[in-house]
Structure formats: C-alpha cells, structure tokens
Design a protein around this motif. Sequence first.
Motif, mmCIF file in Angstrom:
data_model
loop_
_atom_site.group_PDB
_atom_site.id
_atom_site.type_symbol
_atom_site.label_atom_id
_atom_site.label_comp_id
_atom_site.label_asym_id
_atom_site.label_seq_id
_atom_site.Cartn_x
_atom_site.Cartn_y
_atom_site.Cartn_z
ATOM 1 N N ALA A 38 -1.226 -0.795 2.407
ATOM 2 C CA ALA A 38 -0.882 -1.522 3.637
ATOM 3 C C ALA A 38 -0.604 -2.991 3.341
ATOM 4 O O ALA A 38 0.312 -3.579 3.919
ATOM 5 C CB ALA A 38 -2.012 -1.381 4.655
ATOM 6 N N ARG A 39 -1.389 -3.570 2.429
ATOM 7 C CA ARG A 39 -1.201 -4.985 2.099
ATOM 8 C C ARG A 39 0.027 -5.222 1.234
ATOM 9 O O ARG A 39 0.766 -6.184 1.422
ATOM 10 C CB ARG A 39 -2.453 -5.528 1.406
ATOM 11 C CG ARG A 39 -3.628 -5.680 2.354
ATOM 12 C CD ARG A 39 -4.812 -6.372 1.689
ATOM 13 N NE ARG A 39 -5.434 -5.566 0.642
ATOM 14 C CZ ARG A 39 -6.317 -4.592 0.862
ATOM 15 N NH1 ARG A 39 -6.675 -4.303 2.102
ATOM 16 N NH2 ARG A 39 -6.837 -3.927 -0.137
ATOM 17 N N SER A 40 0.276 -4.309 0.275
ATOM 18 C CA SER A 40 1.388 -4.534 -0.667
ATOM 19 C C SER A 40 2.718 -3.994 -0.167
ATOM 20 O O SER A 40 3.769 -4.427 -0.628
ATOM 21 C CB SER A 40 1.081 -3.869 -2.015
ATOM 22 O OG SER A 40 1.129 -2.447 -1.889
ATOM 23 N N ASP A 41 2.662 -3.006 0.731
ATOM 24 C CA ASP A 41 3.871 -2.316 1.201
ATOM 25 C C ASP A 41 4.629 -1.691 0.035
ATOM 26 O O ASP A 41 5.847 -1.618 0.019
ATOM 27 C CB ASP A 41 4.776 -3.274 1.993
ATOM 28 C CG ASP A 41 5.808 -2.532 2.836
ATOM 29 O OD1 ASP A 41 5.509 -1.399 3.282
ATOM 30 O OD2 ASP A 41 6.915 -3.074 3.032
ATOM 31 N N ASP A 42 3.859 -1.207 -0.958
ATOM 32 C CA ASP A 42 4.433 -0.636 -2.174
ATOM 33 C C ASP A 42 3.921 0.791 -2.342
ATOM 34 O O ASP A 42 2.706 1.026 -2.368
ATOM 35 C CB ASP A 42 4.031 -1.491 -3.375
ATOM 36 C CG ASP A 42 4.721 -1.081 -4.666
ATOM 37 O OD1 ASP A 42 5.220 0.062 -4.768
ATOM 38 O OD2 ASP A 42 4.750 -1.909 -5.589
#
Length: 118
Positions: A38-42
């Motif tokens: 969710a934080r990296s969107d990776d």
Amino acid sequence: MLTGLRAHGRHGVYDFERAQGQDFVVDVVLELDLGPAARSDDVADTVHYGELAGRLVAVLTGEPVNLIETLADRLLTVCLADQRVDRATVTVHKPQAPIPHDFGNVAVTMSRTREGRS
C-alpha cells in the motif's frame, strides 16, 4: 483473494475421472501484511496473483491425486511458499463430481498457517 480459478485436471478415485478429467475450481484467501504494498504501490511488495494463479493451475493440471483434500493441501503448500503469507485458505470445488443425484457443488476448504495446520 482469488476466486473462481478454473482448470481441467484428472483427479479422482475412479478410473474414468483420471481418463476423462474434469474441471476444478479454486478459491484462495491469503493473509499477509499489505502495508508495504500500500505504501510503495509496487506489485513486488505483495503477492502477484497472476503468478500465483499460474502456479496453482500447474498443480490442478499436474499429477493426479485421489482426493480433493490432497489437492487442497498441495495448493496450500504453493500459497505458503511465499514467505510473506502468514495464512492461506483454499477451497477446491469439484462441480462435476460423480454423484448420481442433482447437486450444486462438492467442495473442501482447508486452511494452514505458516506454523502448521489449523
């Protein structure tokens, strides 16, 4: 969650099930920390469901087993191969089970945590 994954396999107790094969449908629920993704969107920070689906289909279309319980257990092993997964639940549906009566579904559901069965 991955639901409705369908593949043709040759699992079953009866010789005709092995010879003709039938469709199996799988639902998978994975429990893991989704915060990093969710934080990296990776996608590299989470389970890639497309790749997981490919590994699950390989089991479904691979070496035949007698019982869908055994099949579910093998699918759980695939799910837990990703060290980020804390718990997996797999439901294997056998919609064409050889039952001489009208029925909606035959299925087994199994869950396992990283530490063992539950």
